[in-house]
Design an enzyme around this catalytic site. Sequence first.
Site, PDB file in Angstrom:
ATOM      1  CG  HIS A 115      -2.433  -3.055   9.444  1.00 58.59           C
ATOM      2  ND1 HIS A 115      -2.757  -2.279   8.347  1.00 58.59           N
ATOM      3  CD2 HIS A 115      -1.145  -2.775   9.742  1.00 58.59           C
ATOM      4  CE1 HIS A 115      -1.691  -1.564   8.001  1.00 58.59           C
ATOM      5  NE2 HIS A 115      -0.698  -1.844   8.834  1.00 58.59           N
ATOM      6  CD  GLU A 155      -2.597 -10.847   6.520  1.00 57.15           C
ATOM      7  OE1 GLU A 155      -3.733 -10.630   6.091  1.00 57.15           O
ATOM      8  OE2 GLU A 155      -1.576 -10.396   5.987  1.00 57.15           O
TER       9      GLU A 155
HETATM   10  C1  GRF Z   1      -3.886  -8.858   3.307  1.00 53.72           C
HETATM   11  O1  GRF Z   1      -2.513  -8.570   3.456  1.00 53.72           O
HETATM   12  C2  GRF Z   1      -4.636  -8.191   4.417  1.00 53.72           C
HETATM   13  O2  GRF Z   1      -3.876  -8.100   5.601  1.00 53.72           O
HETATM   14  C3  GRF Z   1      -4.866  -6.835   3.875  1.00 53.72           C
HETATM   15  O3  GRF Z   1      -5.188  -7.031   2.518  1.00 53.72           O
HETATM   16  C4  GRF Z   1      -4.416  -8.162   2.046  1.00 53.72           C
HETATM   17  C5  GRF Z   1      -5.286  -9.051   1.189  1.00 53.72           C
HETATM   18  O4  GRF Z   1      -6.311  -9.539   2.001  1.00 53.72           O
HETATM   19  N1  GRF Z   1      -5.911  -6.182   4.620  1.00 53.72           N
HETATM   20  P1  GRF Z   1      -7.436 -10.547   1.408  1.00 53.72           P
HETATM   21  O5  GRF Z   1      -6.714 -11.649   0.663  1.00 53.72           O
HETATM   22  O6  GRF Z   1      -8.315  -9.730   0.468  1.00 53.72           O
HETATM   23  O7  GRF Z   1      -8.148 -11.042   2.617  1.00 53.72           O
END
Ligand code: GRF
Length: 202
Positions: A108, A173
């Site tokens: 998150h 992340e």
């Molecule tokens: C990211 O900010 C993630 O934390 C949230 O969705 C966004 C895009 O994630 N859950 P991703 O590029 O699809 O992994």
Amino acid sequence: KRVVVFISGGGSNMLALVKAASEPGFPAEIVAVISDKADAGGLAKAAPLGIATFAFVRKDFESKQAHEAAILTELDRLSPDIICLAGYMRLLSATFINAYEGRIINIHPSLLPLFPGLHTHQRAIDAGMTEAGCTVHFVTEGMDEGPVILQAKVPVLPGDTSEDLAARVLVEEHKSYPQALRLLAEGKVRMVDGKVVVADIQ
Ligand code: GRF
């Protein structure tokens, strides 16, 4: 450990997990990517890497329960040890979560318990926060409230737009999620009675 990653969008976190899992000695392999969107960009990124991809489009099912039942049937075949939600924009039912108790994690883009839900970066900026970040946590019935495994912090800089902050957090992340998956796959962390238990460090 066998891992299935759930996405709804671009899947940059999914790709970070795939890349980490391809390193020698990583204790998990990504065996499939499942999306609730047939056009999720992450599916097109995973397929050329030889990873099984599945789309279970919600509107193709007459209920949330039927949608989840179809996914659970596929999971019975895939036999994952761990499920990683990565930009998966749908809440899982208690039935689903209980089927994989303590084995579903999520990333998150905020320092939970601050800013659960959506638009986390704009909310952090609007609240005048000087730091923000991301959280990897176990998935429980409530949204974004499961016990925390790892967090990473970044500064909120004067003049930051939500895009600036999102980009800064996303870098973290992509580091934190593989780290958390490693800890879980190695049994260094687990969830017991809704709490994170850390194995005594050898
Ligand atoms: C990211 O900010 C993630 O934390 C949230 O969705 C966004 C895009 O994630 N859950 P991703 O590029 O699809 O992994």
